[in-house]
Write a protein that holds these residues in place. Structure first.
Motif, short mmCIF file in Angstrom:
data_model
loop_
_atom_site.label_atom_id
_atom_site.label_comp_id
_atom_site.label_asym_id
_atom_site.label_seq_id
_atom_site.Cartn_x
_atom_site.Cartn_y
_atom_site.Cartn_z
N LYS A 165 0.84 -1.19 0.00
CA LYS A 165 0.00 0.00 0.00
C LYS A 165 0.88 1.25 0.00
N VAL A 166 0.47 2.26 -0.77
CA VAL A 166 1.15 3.55 -0.79
C VAL A 166 0.09 4.64 -0.60
N VAL A 167 0.23 5.41 0.47
CA VAL A 167 -0.71 6.49 0.76
C VAL A 167 0.03 7.81 0.71
N ILE A 168 -0.45 8.75 -0.11
CA ILE A 168 0.19 10.05 -0.28
C ILE A 168 -0.77 11.14 0.17
N ASP A 169 -0.40 11.82 1.24
CA ASP A 169 -1.22 12.89 1.79
C ASP A 169 -2.67 12.43 2.01
N GLY A 170 -2.80 11.21 2.52
CA GLY A 170 -4.12 10.68 2.84
C GLY A 170 -4.83 9.97 1.71
N HIS A 171 -4.22 9.89 0.52
CA HIS A 171 -4.86 9.27 -0.64
C HIS A 171 -4.08 8.04 -1.07
N ASP A 172 -4.77 6.92 -1.19
CA ASP A 172 -4.16 5.67 -1.64
C ASP A 172 -3.86 5.77 -3.14
N ILE A 173 -2.61 5.51 -3.53
CA ILE A 173 -2.20 5.69 -4.92
C ILE A 173 -2.91 4.71 -5.85
N PHE A 174 -3.39 3.58 -5.33
CA PHE A 174 -4.08 2.59 -6.16
C PHE A 174 -5.59 2.79 -6.15
N GLU A 175 -6.16 3.24 -5.04
CA GLU A 175 -7.60 3.39 -4.93
C GLU A 175 -8.07 4.81 -5.28
N GLU A 176 -7.21 5.81 -5.05
CA GLU A 176 -7.53 7.20 -5.38
C GLU A 176 -6.39 7.80 -6.20
N PRO A 177 -6.11 7.23 -7.38
CA PRO A 177 -4.92 7.65 -8.13
C PRO A 177 -4.94 9.12 -8.54
N ARG A 178 -6.10 9.65 -8.93
CA ARG A 178 -6.15 11.04 -9.37
C ARG A 178 -5.77 11.99 -8.23
N GLU A 179 -6.37 11.79 -7.06
CA GLU A 179 -6.09 12.67 -5.92
C GLU A 179 -4.65 12.52 -5.44
N ALA A 180 -4.15 11.27 -5.41
CA ALA A 180 -2.78 11.04 -4.94
C ALA A 180 -1.75 11.65 -5.89
N LYS A 181 -1.99 11.49 -7.20
CA LYS A 181 -1.01 11.98 -8.18
C LYS A 181 -0.95 13.51 -8.24
N ARG A 182 -2.03 14.18 -7.81
CA ARG A 182 -1.99 15.64 -7.76
C ARG A 182 -0.92 16.15 -6.80
N GLN A 183 -0.55 15.31 -5.85
CA GLN A 183 0.42 15.72 -4.82
C GLN A 183 1.86 15.47 -5.26
N ILE A 184 2.05 14.86 -6.45
CA ILE A 184 3.39 14.40 -6.86
C ILE A 184 3.83 15.06 -8.15
#
Length: 329
Positions: free
Chosen positions: A57-76
């Motif tokens: 599992k990878v969580v970025i700023d509270g968003h799972d990169i696999f389950e919420e890819p759009r929200e997570a990728k906005r942080q990267i």
């Protein structure tokens, strides 16, 4: 900021990433350090959503990169080892394309393009063809596209590979500056580079996380046994007898020198190397044999890196191939 839990990536029988878990805090510069083929690029590609994971599992700023890819990728903001540049465009044209792909429009897009051009210092080449730029400038353009959209995390994969010494210094300075306003993660197989830039280091070998901490913290916690070097006016046989009287000697290398001298390199597992050196001095004095030279050596971060990764390098193999393929994805 970033939580990685039990991350694993398998290619058939090959395990490229092996049960990695770590936490990335906001406001630091992190270095992924390891030999070629260690799993650094594969880990980064999974963290950025460019590659799937077998497990974990990878969580970025509270968003799972696999389950919420759009929200997570906005942080990267991500720069792979091979910058994804369109060589027939100018930096300005390319950044406009990337900005629009990230959802930027109108005045906001133009403002961010101006800001990142100034930030990475490519204003003098902004209207030249990217194909005509040096590799150093191409890296800067690649970093500029990663900055568009205002991501909290900047991930750079081997950003100084192939650069000349001056370009390397310039990119390192740029990474330090980015670390003042972003969380920065970059990979390297060069120890001195990571030591120079980072305040936190993750050492990876054979897909495993073998050490994690600040440079001074790692040196303190992971020092290998200390070394003592000495030269004695004594025969090899006498030296061996004398050393038998001294405790906490974990290993000895003895070399006979001309003129009746003997050189000794010994390892000690004592907490305080000075206790052993003091015991050596009195042991040689008791036998009335002169110590002409004695010096102490502590293992540094370079020694630790070699010790931790000595089985993780070697010639390019399957792991290197998989990492290259992952980067292209």
């Amino acid at each position: 900021m970033i939580s990685v839990e039990h991350l694993t990536k398998r290619y058939g029988e090959l395990v490229a990433v092996d049960d990695l878990s770590f936490e990335i805090q906001e406001g630091h510069v992190y270095g992924f350090l390891g030999p070629n083929g260690a799993g650094k690029s594969t880990t980064m590609n999974i963290m950025t959503g460019c590659l799937s994971a077998t497990e974990g599992k990878v969580v970025i700023d509270g968003h799972d990169i696999f389950e919420e890819p759009r929200e997570a990728k906005r942080q990267i903001g991500y720069l792979p080892e091979q910058p994804p540049l369109y060589l027939n465009e100018t930096p300005e044209e390319y950044l406009r394309f990337v900005g629009e792909a990230k959802g930027l429009r109108g005045a906001d897009l133009e403002r961010q393009i101006r800001e990142v051009i100034e930030q990475v210092r490519i204003g003098d080449v902004r209207r030249r063809s990217i194909a005509a730029l040096s590799k150093g400038y191409k890296q800067r353009v690649g970093i500029a596209q990663a900055l568009l959209g205002g991501p909290k995390v900047i991930i750079l994969d081997e950003p100084t590979v192939g650069l000349d010494p001056l370009q390397i210094i310039e990119i390192r300075d740029l990474i330090r500056q980015l670390g003042q306003t972003h969380t920065v993660i970059f990979s390297s197989h060069i120890l001195s580079e990571v030591q120079t830039i980072c305040d936190q280091i993750l050492i990876i070998a054979k897909g495993k996380l073998v050490a994690f901490g600040g440079p001074e913290e790692l040196e303190s916690a992971l020092r290998s046994p200390s070394e003592i070097l000495l030269t004695a006016e004594s025969s090899v046989e006498e030296v061996r007898e004398i050393l038998e009287r001294v405790e906490h000697i974990a290993g000895v290398e003895i070399e006979e020198k001309p003129s009746g001298l003997t050189a000794v390199r010994l390892h000690t597992d004592a907490e305080d190397v000075h206790d052993v050196s003091r015991a050596l001095f009195f042991a040689f004095a008791w036998r009335q044999r002169a110590l002409l030279e004695i010096s102490l050596k502590r293992a540094g971060l370079e020694d630790i890196f070699i010790e931790l990764t000595e089985d993780g390098g070697g010639s390019p193999g399957a792991a290197d191939t998989e990492e290259s393929e992952a980067s292209e994805l």
